[in-house]
Design a protein around this motif. Structure first.
Motif, mmCIF file in Angstrom:
data_model
loop_
_atom_site.group_PDB
_atom_site.id
_atom_site.type_symbol
_atom_site.label_atom_id
_atom_site.label_comp_id
_atom_site.label_asym_id
_atom_site.label_seq_id
_atom_site.Cartn_x
_atom_site.Cartn_y
_atom_site.Cartn_z
ATOM 1 N N THR A 171 0.803 -1.223 0.000
ATOM 2 C CA THR A 171 0.000 0.000 0.000
ATOM 3 C C THR A 171 0.838 1.277 0.000
ATOM 4 O OG1 THR A 171 -0.177 -0.137 2.414
ATOM 5 C CG2 THR A 171 -2.020 -1.011 1.120
ATOM 6 N N LEU A 172 2.033 1.219 0.584
ATOM 7 C CA LEU A 172 2.821 2.446 0.770
ATOM 8 C C LEU A 172 4.179 2.443 0.076
ATOM 9 C CD1 LEU A 172 2.176 3.021 4.587
ATOM 10 C CD2 LEU A 172 1.121 4.244 2.685
ATOM 11 N N GLY A 173 4.626 1.279 -0.394
ATOM 12 C CA GLY A 173 5.982 1.218 -0.910
ATOM 13 C C GLY A 173 6.972 1.209 0.249
ATOM 14 N N GLU A 174 8.262 1.176 -0.063
ATOM 15 C CA GLU A 174 9.250 1.011 1.006
ATOM 16 C C GLU A 174 9.404 2.236 1.906
ATOM 17 O OE1 GLU A 174 13.598 0.974 -0.189
ATOM 18 O OE2 GLU A 174 12.680 0.553 -2.122
ATOM 19 N N SER A 175 8.753 3.331 1.563
ATOM 20 C CA SER A 175 8.810 4.522 2.422
ATOM 21 C C SER A 175 8.178 4.270 3.790
ATOM 22 C CB SER A 175 8.118 5.701 1.748
ATOM 23 O OG SER A 175 6.742 5.433 1.560
ATOM 24 N N TYR A 176 7.346 3.222 3.888
ATOM 25 C CA TYR A 176 6.706 2.935 5.172
ATOM 26 C C TYR A 176 7.733 2.632 6.254
ATOM 27 C CZ TYR A 176 7.266 -2.215 5.566
ATOM 28 O OH TYR A 176 7.766 -3.483 5.734
ATOM 29 N N LEU A 177 8.883 2.102 5.860
ATOM 30 C CA LEU A 177 9.916 1.746 6.827
ATOM 31 C C LEU A 177 10.473 2.979 7.528
ATOM 32 C CD1 LEU A 177 11.618 -0.857 4.503
ATOM 33 C CD2 LEU A 177 10.555 -1.413 6.705
ATOM 34 N N ALA A 178 10.900 3.949 6.753
ATOM 35 C CA ALA A 178 11.422 5.187 7.343
ATOM 36 C C ALA A 178 10.341 5.925 8.105
ATOM 37 C CB ALA A 178 12.001 6.085 6.248
ATOM 38 N N ASP A 179 9.111 5.922 7.562
ATOM 39 C CA ASP A 179 8.003 6.613 8.231
ATOM 40 C C ASP A 179 7.747 6.024 9.616
ATOM 41 O OD1 ASP A 179 7.668 8.282 6.081
ATOM 42 O OD2 ASP A 179 5.952 7.201 5.238
ATOM 43 N N ALA A 180 7.814 4.690 9.732
ATOM 44 C CA ALA A 180 7.575 4.033 11.019
ATOM 45 C C ALA A 180 8.597 4.483 12.063
ATOM 46 C CB ALA A 180 7.615 2.520 10.854
ATOM 47 N N PHE A 181 9.862 4.522 11.673
ATOM 48 C CA PHE A 181 10.911 4.938 12.609
ATOM 49 C C PHE A 181 10.805 6.422 12.950
ATOM 50 C CE2 PHE A 181 12.708 0.877 11.371
ATOM 51 C CZ PHE A 181 13.303 0.443 12.544
ATOM 52 N N LYS A 182 10.432 7.243 11.986
ATOM 53 C CA LYS A 182 10.246 8.672 12.249
ATOM 54 C C LYS A 182 9.111 8.907 13.249
ATOM 55 C CE LYS A 182 11.733 10.331 7.678
ATOM 56 N NZ LYS A 182 11.247 10.933 6.417
ATOM 57 N N LEU A 183 8.010 8.211 13.043
ATOM 58 C CA LEU A 183 6.862 8.362 13.936
ATOM 59 C C LEU A 183 7.194 7.928 15.357
ATOM 60 C CD1 LEU A 183 4.087 7.031 11.534
ATOM 61 C CD2 LEU A 183 4.157 9.342 12.501
ATOM 62 N N ALA A 184 7.911 6.813 15.481
ATOM 63 C CA ALA A 184 8.282 6.318 16.811
ATOM 64 C C ALA A 184 9.226 7.293 17.510
ATOM 65 C CB ALA A 184 8.918 4.940 16.692
ATOM 66 N N ALA A 185 10.189 7.820 16.780
ATOM 67 C CA ALA A 185 11.150 8.760 17.362
ATOM 68 C C ALA A 185 10.477 10.063 17.781
ATOM 69 C CB ALA A 185 12.271 9.043 16.368
ATOM 70 N N LYS A 186 9.505 10.493 17.000
ATOM 71 C CA LYS A 186 8.774 11.719 17.339
ATOM 72 C C LYS A 186 7.949 11.519 18.607
ATOM 73 C CE LYS A 186 5.725 15.255 15.377
ATOM 74 N NZ LYS A 186 4.898 15.650 14.206
ATOM 75 N N ALA A 187 7.357 10.339 18.759
ATOM 76 C CA ALA A 187 6.522 10.052 19.928
ATOM 77 C C ALA A 187 7.345 9.909 21.204
ATOM 78 C CB ALA A 187 5.707 8.788 19.688
ATOM 79 N N ASP A 188 8.572 9.387 21.082
ATOM 80 C CA ASP A 188 9.468 9.255 22.236
ATOM 81 C C ASP A 188 10.910 9.375 21.752
ATOM 82 O OD1 ASP A 188 10.884 8.712 24.515
ATOM 83 O OD2 ASP A 188 9.841 6.856 25.013
ATOM 84 N N PRO A 189 11.451 10.588 21.742
ATOM 85 C CA PRO A 189 12.805 10.813 21.197
ATOM 86 C C PRO A 189 13.911 10.066 21.921
ATOM 87 C CG PRO A 189 11.612 12.887 21.467
ATOM 88 C CD PRO A 189 10.813 11.841 22.177
ATOM 89 N N LYS A 190 13.683 9.667 23.169
ATOM 90 C CA LYS A 190 14.753 9.050 23.960
ATOM 91 C C LYS A 190 14.755 7.525 23.915
ATOM 92 C CE LYS A 190 15.233 12.855 27.255
ATOM 93 N NZ LYS A 190 15.180 13.251 28.686
ATOM 94 N N VAL A 191 13.669 6.898 23.458
ATOM 95 C CA VAL A 191 13.589 5.439 23.481
ATOM 96 C C VAL A 191 14.458 4.842 22.372
ATOM 97 C CG1 VAL A 191 11.601 5.162 21.923
ATOM 98 C CG2 VAL A 191 11.952 3.527 23.788
ATOM 99 N N ASP A 192 15.057 3.672 22.637
ATOM 100 C CA ASP A 192 15.861 2.991 21.623
ATOM 101 C C ASP A 192 14.951 2.282 20.633
ATOM 102 O OD1 ASP A 192 18.311 3.795 22.504
ATOM 103 O OD2 ASP A 192 18.893 1.886 23.412
ATOM 104 N N LEU A 193 15.239 2.456 19.340
ATOM 105 C CA LEU A 193 14.402 1.911 18.281
ATOM 106 C C LEU A 193 15.168 0.839 17.504
ATOM 107 C CD1 LEU A 193 12.874 5.278 16.969
ATOM 108 C CD2 LEU A 193 12.014 3.753 18.779
#
Length: 371
Positions: A171-193
């Motif tokens: 549905t999204l192409g491979e951009s979904y991978l970077a988007d997932a990590f960006k969203l997680a980092a934005k929600a909690d900048p200090k957590v290890d991903l």
């Protein structure tokens, strides 16, 4: 009376020494032996999170200082309907970790398997983007400062290193991978991903994992570590390939975690490797050779295999953040039902009666000799 008074100090020393010896004996454990090397973790079932078995609970406290939830944080459980989240068990899981001062790992945010049925119906890219944003932001924000690390994306690769044709890729192409990590980092900048996968110690998939992480980072995503699931066998993968993977991932500045460690002792149908939960095979007596007990010869092989693996882990302890077993004891292991239902497997360090196996002592003995 004078005689008794004369011996009181000696008696006190004897009692104190006995107490200290008992205390030392009680605190001999995986987590204490490997303290300063890396976290020693386990995956908890729903019953264990609910503390239903006192003996299991005691064993978990004694031996482990990191926890992952086996299932209850996966999408189908935590987000069962579009407008409904269920955090009942995940709240208990986090509370359990906090109460016992454990490292808490979240598993998993984006995974093609164990999706809620409504998620599998998403066909539109805009709807999928909206789902990912809401799902990741809601969950990671809720546990900000409580969960120490997350598997952001799980199993996005095929064994040849190419991208798995999941609902997210389609549905999204491979951009979904970077988007997932960006969203997680934005929600909690200090957590290890983390990016987490199985067989990613094998050359082709290792290369695919490295390429995936490089692309995510190039697109602005934050990736702190790679999770090697480590669903392994008595003979493979080789220690050499595991070591190459530790070195290759660490060279990218990544923390390396072994996230779902277990070692099957049973025959592998059609030389099946990995942990694709969608594969199933009909059983036979040949495929279930140890229904009642594991022979001593195989116990010894399992102990030797675990010892060689942990010897390698200790060699590279500066690169390894966590080693987590996928289950507390043999009776809990998913390998009893996968890839063939109803088999009896013996992949962990504790047996069904919660007793330490020969493999446990082989791992502990590595810390009794000078490194």
């Amino acid at each position: 009376m004078k005689l008794i008074n004369h011996y009181l100090p000696l008696l006190s020393l004897f009692i104190l020494g006995s107490c200290n010896a008992q205390k030392s004996e009680k605190t001999t454990s995986l987590k204490n032996s490997y303290k300063g090397d890396f976290y020693i973790g386990t995956a908890l079932s729903a019953d264990q999170i609910n503390e239903k078995n006192v003996k299991e609970d005691s064993l978990i406290h004694k031996e482990f200082n990191a926890i992952t939830a086996e299932n209850i944080m996966k999408s189908m459980f935590v987000h069962p309907a579009k407008d409904k989240y269920d955090f009942t068990l995940s709240d208990k899981f986090v509370a359990y970790g906090k109460k016992n001062k454990m490292f808490i790992h979240g598993h998993t945010l984006i995974w093609h398997s164990q999706l809620a049925p409504w998620m599998e119906q998403i066909k539109d890219s805009a709807e999928m983007k909206a789902f990912m944003k809401d799902h990741i932001t809601t969950i990671v924000s809720k546990y900000k400062g409580s969960i120490n690390s997350w598997d952001v994306v799980n199993e996005a690769l095929n064994d040849d290193g190419t991208l798995r044709k999941s609902i997210f890729l389609n549905t999204l192409g491979e951009s979904y991978l970077a988007d997932a990590f960006k969203l997680a980092a934005k929600a909690d900048p200090k957590v290890d991903l983390y990016y987490n996968d199985y067989n990613n110690e094998a050359p082709a998939k290792r290369e695919g994992t490295i390429n995936l992480i490089k692309k995510v980072r190039a697109a602005g995503g934050k990736v702190d570590g790679v999770g090697i699931q480590a669903h392994w066998r008595l003979e493979s993968p080789s220690i050499e390939e595991i070591e190459k993977s530790i070195l290759a991932y660490s060279a990218l500045g990544l923390k390396v975690a072994f996230t779902e460690l277990d070692i099957t002792v049973l025959p592998n149908p059609w030389d099946l490797k990995g942990a694709d939960v969608n594969q199933n095979f009909e059983g036979s007596a040949k495929m279930n050779p140890y229904p009642k007990a594991l022979p001593d010869s195989i116990q010894t092989k399992l102990a030797e295999r675990y010892a060689s693996i942990f010897k390698l882990f200790l060699k590279h302890k500066d690169k390894i953040s966590r080693v987590t077993f996928w289950g507390v004891h043999d009776g809990q292991s998913w390998l009893n039902d996968w890839p063939i239902k109803g088999r009896t497997n013996y992949p962990l360090l504790f047996d069904t009666k919660l007793k330490p196996k020969k493999a446990y002592y082989s791992v502990m003995q590595l810390k009794e000799v000078k490194q």
